[in-house]
Write an enzyme that holds these catalytic residues in place. Structure first.
Site, PDB file in Angstrom:
ATOM      1  N   GLY A  19      -1.758  -4.377   1.379  1.00 41.32           N
ATOM      2  CA  GLY A  19      -1.785  -5.626   2.122  1.00 41.32           C
ATOM      3  C   GLY A  19      -0.831  -6.683   1.621  1.00 41.32           C
ATOM      4  CB  SER A  65      -0.943   0.008   1.202  1.00 40.48           C
ATOM      5  OG  SER A  65      -0.209  -0.032   2.420  1.00 40.48           O
ATOM      6  CG  ASP A  68      -2.202   4.858   9.077  1.00 39.60           C
ATOM      7  OD1 ASP A  68      -1.060   5.270   8.770  1.00 39.60           O
ATOM      8  OD2 ASP A  68      -2.794   3.965   8.437  1.00 39.60           O
ATOM      9  CG  ASN A  91       1.406  -5.249   4.763  1.00 35.88           C
ATOM     10  OD1 ASN A  91       1.079  -4.513   5.683  1.00 35.88           O
ATOM     11  ND2 ASN A  91       1.335  -4.877   3.497  1.00 35.88           N
ATOM     12  CG  HIS A 130      -0.895   3.539   5.183  1.00 35.49           C
ATOM     13  ND1 HIS A 130      -1.655   2.911   6.137  1.00 35.49           N
ATOM     14  CD2 HIS A 130      -0.670   2.625   4.211  1.00 35.49           C
ATOM     15  CE1 HIS A 130      -1.892   1.664   5.752  1.00 35.49           C
ATOM     16  NE2 HIS A 130      -1.300   1.460   4.588  1.00 35.49           N
TER      17      HIS A 130
END
Length: 254
Positions: free
Chosen positions: A70, A43, A188, A100, A191
């Protein structure tokens, strides 16, 4: 056997076939376009194309973005071995994936990144490989941030064995002196915001600029050197004004 280095399609647990549809779209883009640069990854790569950084810095370089939110190393590896690197001859391939891979050790993730770069080298022998370090994550120091840092150290050592492969630090300056991450850089704490993308991807822009122009005749006019630095030529908003330093996060991708 290292599970992070075994090509594996993402399981369609949601039943919408979205991941495979995106992969097929990327394969079709590879058939139809002639990119100079291909970005592959998760992402962080996918959301890059929703920013002014992509529009102003990377789109003019004839880039394709093969990022899927993801994705883990084994998923990217499967995609690259199943059509995404066919039909094209890019001058550079940029890789960012691994954050991830929660079920894998740092060594396994580094091994997965190594296998991705080996696959790129096999399929695209003319391409420069630009492997990006994993970003820090979490507002405050934590075990996942430590794991990503360990992965970064491992790939800096292991990828030296691959010809025309460079590891670029994009995690610099994102962690403050007190060990925290500013939400204005990572909204967040995983990101990047548009501001964070500018900070993290400036060295990528500078390196790609040099790689894409390495065969050009030398420029004798010193004034033109300013064009090589995004810092000396601020990104503009759609209105033509300088983009503010604090912006809302990109909204595309997961």
């Amino acid at each position: 056997m290292n599970p992070a280095a075994v090509p594996t399609p993402l399981e369609d647990v949601r039943g919408d076939g979205r991941w495979l549809s995106m992969h097929n779209r990327f394969v079709n883009q590879a058939r139809e376009m002639e990119p100079d640069v291909v970005f592959v990854g998760d992402s962080i790569v996918a959301n890059l194309q929703c920013t002014d950084v992509w529009e102003k810095w990377f789109a003019p370089m004839h880039c394709l973005n093969f990022g899927i939110g993801g994705d883990e190393t084994q998923h990217v590896l499967w995609r690259l071995k199943n059509g995404e690197l066919e039909f094209i001859k890019p001058k550079a391939v940029v890789v960012l994936v691994g954050t991830n891979n929660h079920e894998h050790t740092a060594a396994e993730v580094a091994g997965g990144i190594m296998e991705i770069c080996r696959t790129i080298r096999e399929k695209q022998p003319q391409s420069h490989i630009v492997a990006l370090t994993l970003l820090p994550r979490g507002e405050k120091p934590n075990c996942l941030r430590e794991k990503n840092s360990e992965i970064n150290g491992l790939i800096k050592e292991t990828l030296r064995s691959i010809e025309m492969c460079q590891v670029i630090n994009i995690d610099q300056d994102l962690v403050l002196g007190d060990g925290t991450i500013d939400h204005r850089d990572m909204f967040d704490y995983l990101h990047l915001t548009p501001q964070g993308y500018r900070r993290a991807f400036e060295p990528v822009y500078l390196l790609l600029t040099n790689l894409l122009h390495e065969d050009d005749p030398p420029i004798l006019n010193n004034a033109s050197s300013a064009l090589l630095s995004p810092s000396s030529s601020p990104l503009l908003s759609p209105s033509g004004e300088n983009a503010p330093q604090t912006e809302r996060p990109a909204t595309c991708g997961e």
